[in-house]
Design an enzyme around this catalytic site. Structure first.
Site, PDB file in Angstrom:
ATOM      1  N   HIS A 286       0.815  -1.214   0.000  1.00  0.00           N
ATOM      2  CA  HIS A 286       0.000   0.000   0.000  1.00  0.00           C
ATOM      3  C   HIS A 286       0.855   1.273   0.000  1.00  0.00           C
ATOM      4  O   HIS A 286       1.890   1.357   0.643  1.00  0.00           O
ATOM      5  CB  HIS A 286      -1.051   0.006   1.110  1.00  0.00           C
ATOM      6  CG  HIS A 286      -0.539   0.040   2.514  1.00  0.00           C
ATOM      7  ND1 HIS A 286      -0.194   1.211   3.147  1.00  0.00           N
ATOM      8  CD2 HIS A 286      -0.341  -0.941   3.416  1.00  0.00           C
ATOM      9  CE1 HIS A 286       0.186   0.925   4.386  1.00  0.00           C
ATOM     10  NE2 HIS A 286       0.126  -0.368   4.574  1.00  0.00           N
ATOM     11  N   ASP A 298       6.180   0.614   6.594  1.00  0.00           N
ATOM     12  CA  ASP A 298       4.730   0.451   6.387  1.00  0.00           C
ATOM     13  C   ASP A 298       4.206   1.585   5.535  1.00  0.00           C
ATOM     14  O   ASP A 298       3.792   2.606   6.058  1.00  0.00           O
ATOM     15  CB  ASP A 298       4.023   0.395   7.742  1.00  0.00           C
ATOM     16  CG  ASP A 298       2.543   0.042   7.621  1.00  0.00           C
ATOM     17  OD1 ASP A 298       2.139  -0.406   6.548  1.00  0.00           O
ATOM     18  OD2 ASP A 298       1.817   0.215   8.622  1.00  0.00           O
ATOM     19  N   GLU A 331      -5.066   2.095   2.458  1.00  0.00           N
ATOM     20  CA  GLU A 331      -5.203   0.837   3.213  1.00  0.00           C
ATOM     21  C   GLU A 331      -5.389   1.114   4.694  1.00  0.00           C
ATOM     22  O   GLU A 331      -6.234   0.516   5.359  1.00  0.00           O
ATOM     23  CB  GLU A 331      -3.960  -0.039   2.987  1.00  0.00           C
ATOM     24  CG  GLU A 331      -4.067  -1.448   3.587  1.00  0.00           C
ATOM     25  CD  GLU A 331      -3.686  -1.539   5.058  1.00  0.00           C
ATOM     26  OE1 GLU A 331      -4.059  -2.517   5.718  1.00  0.00           O
ATOM     27  OE2 GLU A 331      -3.027  -0.615   5.566  1.00  0.00           O
ATOM     28  N   GLU A 332      -4.568   2.038   5.213  1.00  0.00           N
ATOM     29  CA  GLU A 332      -4.517   2.237   6.670  1.00  0.00           C
ATOM     30  C   GLU A 332      -5.848   2.647   7.280  1.00  0.00           C
ATOM     31  O   GLU A 332      -6.103   2.389   8.445  1.00  0.00           O
ATOM     32  CB  GLU A 332      -3.466   3.314   7.012  1.00  0.00           C
ATOM     33  CG  GLU A 332      -2.027   2.925   6.680  1.00  0.00           C
ATOM     34  CD  GLU A 332      -1.474   1.867   7.613  1.00  0.00           C
ATOM     35  OE1 GLU A 332      -2.244   1.312   8.410  1.00  0.00           O
ATOM     36  OE2 GLU A 332      -0.271   1.588   7.525  1.00  0.00           O
ATOM     37  N   ASP A 357       3.082  -6.463   3.305  1.00  0.00           N
ATOM     38  CA  ASP A 357       2.712  -5.357   4.208  1.00  0.00           C
ATOM     39  C   ASP A 357       3.145  -5.692   5.629  1.00  0.00           C
ATOM     40  O   ASP A 357       2.359  -5.607   6.569  1.00  0.00           O
ATOM     41  CB  ASP A 357       1.202  -5.098   4.126  1.00  0.00           C
ATOM     42  CG  ASP A 357       0.789  -3.838   4.894  1.00  0.00           C
ATOM     43  OD1 ASP A 357       1.685  -3.058   5.282  1.00  0.00           O
ATOM     44  OD2 ASP A 357      -0.421  -3.650   5.110  1.00  0.00           O
ATOM     45  N   HIS A 428       3.695   2.409  12.637  1.00  0.00           N
ATOM     46  CA  HIS A 428       2.806   3.576  12.823  1.00  0.00           C
ATOM     47  C   HIS A 428       3.368   4.628  13.778  1.00  0.00           C
ATOM     48  O   HIS A 428       2.608   5.427  14.324  1.00  0.00           O
ATOM     49  CB  HIS A 428       1.413   3.138  13.330  1.00  0.00           C
ATOM     50  CG  HIS A 428       0.661   2.263  12.365  1.00  0.00           C
ATOM     51  ND1 HIS A 428      -0.594   1.762  12.640  1.00  0.00           N
ATOM     52  CD2 HIS A 428       0.976   1.806  11.134  1.00  0.00           C
ATOM     53  CE1 HIS A 428      -1.016   1.025  11.609  1.00  0.00           C
ATOM     54  NE2 HIS A 428      -0.069   1.039  10.685  1.00  0.00           N
TER      55      HIS A 428
END
Ligand code: ZN
Ligand code: ZN
Length: 469
Positions: A286, A298, A331-332, A357, A428
């Site tokens: 993503h 990520d 995506e997130e 991912d 994240h």
């Protein structure tokens, strides 16, 4: 020398001059699958790959954070279009769709009493807002999500719920599901029990002060409350204050907002195959990221690994099946890109789907969900991946939020699983930056994906649909 390598060495002279899809050799039993020499060569050459690192370095430097549906994600699409064209891919394009967009505002927290001090936190995606001047309330403490669930209805009225469960890293990443539930649905549970707000210990395995962002979801009809993740170090400090037995009062200022519907999109690129009837081999990661770091692990890693592996087939012999690389948008924040792709392309024949991912640490395991007729394909894959130290898992493949909607339609699945030991230290957080990428382990990923594409895209067997796991 491995058994496979030894076999190939013995056959190399002829194998190199034969097409990739015709590799059945007389005298070799089914128990010893043969990996075409050309694929072994491509796999081993990928151990020197620089393309993947170049993509991650480029997107983190020239774009940076790229929250779904924002102007930054649009810049990322423009960057990606140019990059994939420059790499030589065919049919490079952007496919747009609309989605609701949440953006972060101000975010501060401080313990008011009994031990006044500031705490570091970040709002969770979909969090509601406090008044601009903030919200001050007593904490209702829950060591685990189950404890929060067990709280009587109405018992949290006017309080800030605090869930302190401490995630432990696992190689297969499975602990994300068991601890992550405090983030995924904890705020919804707290809201239904009357809480004014909720803070959770970040879903992460680090001991730092960088909070871990991430999505939370409120059920229809539940008004979102302010919801945030404290850094693991601050959450542990707060737990120690609570253990001293006096009521703890926290002040929160969180001013995120829902900004309405905006454009997002998927970026698509292809290596055209020679047999359009054989089905597409779908791979990708993503493009969007959370906004605290620069989205290196990520999922700059995932888009880079899959594109770098696919590029090797632009430069080498044409594969039987078309390899389609998709850099999914948004995506997130709820998998909008994956669903938009399945809506637009669900009727096209896909042979397999796979996504990356989970960072860029070494691939240690693979799992498949292949039809019985394609069982030998899985066996050849095992032989091709073994020299990279990759074992075949006992489970059924079919992981991934972006390719999930295609798998739900019955598309066969190949999963290449990276080690999750380090991933949740940075996931994240503001620390998800280029420095977290280990170039050697990244190359092992590219080699694994190259081997996988070589086997799957050239398999002479029909790869039909499967029952989703
Ligand atoms: Zn991701
Ligand atoms: Zn993520």
């Amino acid at each position: 020398m491995s058994r496979t390598t030894a076999l190939i060495a013995a056959l190399a002279a002829t194998a190199l001059s034969t097409p990739l899809i015709a590799q059945t050799r007389p005298g070799i039993t089914a128990a010893a699958p043969v990996v075409p020499a050309q694929i072994e060569k491509m796999r081993d050459a990928a151990l020197k790959d620089d393309v993947a690192y170049d993509i991650i370095e480029g997107i983190t430097t020239e774009v940076g954070p790229r929250l779904a549906g924002t102007e930054a994600e649009a810049r990322a699409r423009t960057w990606s279009l140019a990059k994939l064209k420059a790499l030589g891919f065919k049919n490079v394009r952007i496919e747009t769709y609309q989605m609701p967009v949440w953006v972060r505002g101000e975010e501060t927290a401080e313990v008011v009493s009994p031990f006044p001090q500031k705490m570091r936190l970040t709002a969770l995606g979909n969090s509601g807002a406090t008044p601009p001047e903030g919200l001050t309330a007593e904490i209702a403490y829950f060591p685990s999500f189950a404890d929060l669930q067990a709280a009587p209805d109405g018992s949290l009225k006017g309080k800030i719920a605090f869930v302190s469960n401490a995630m432990v890293a696992t190689q297969d990443g499975s602990s994300y599901g068991s601890y992550g539930v405090a983030r995924f649905v904890g705020p919804n549970v707290a809201a239904t029990k009357g809480a004014a707000a909720i803070v959770i210990r970040s879903i992460g395995s680090d001991h730092g002060r960088g909070p871990h962002a991430g999505l939370t979801t409120f059920a229809a009809g539940v008004t979102p409350i302010p919801a945030a993740a404290l850094s693991t170090a601050d959450a542990d400090n707060l737990s120690r204050m609570i253990a001293r037995g006096k009521p703890v009062t926290l002040k929160l200022v969180l001013t995120p907002q829902q900004t309405g519907t905006h454009e997002s999109g998927n970026v698509i690129a292809e290596v055209p195959g020679s047999d359009p009837k054989a089905g597409i081999v779908l791979v990708g990661g993503h493009l969007d990221s959370w906004d605290l770091g620069t989205g290196a692990i990520d999922d700059g890693a995932g888009i880079a690994i899959t594109a770098a592996a696919a590029k090797r087939f632009l430069d080498g012999p044409r594969p039987r099946r078309t390899i389609r690389v998709v850099w999914f948008g948004s995506e997130e924040v709820g998998g909008f890109g994956g669903r938009a792709y399945a809506e637009a392309h669900g009727s096209e024949k896909h042979a397999t789907a796979s996504e990356s991912d989970f960072g860029a640490d070494r691939v240690w395991r693979f799992e498949v969900n292949l039809p019985e007729s394609a069982k030998p394909v899985g066996d050849r894959l095992a032989a091709a991946l073994a020299p990279l130290g990759i074992v075949r898992g006992k489970g059924l493949g079919g992981d991934g939020s972006d390719v999930g909607p295609m798998m739900q339609k019955g598309v066969a699945a190949i999963d290449l699983n990276q080690s999750g030991q380090r991933y949740f230290d940075y996931h994240h957080t503001p620390e998800d930056t280029l420095d977290r990428i280990d170039p050697e382990q990244l190359r092992q990923n590219v080699a694994a994906w190259t081997a996988m594409l070589g086997i799957i895209a050239n398999a002479p067997e029909e790869i039909g649909s499967v029952t989703p796991r």
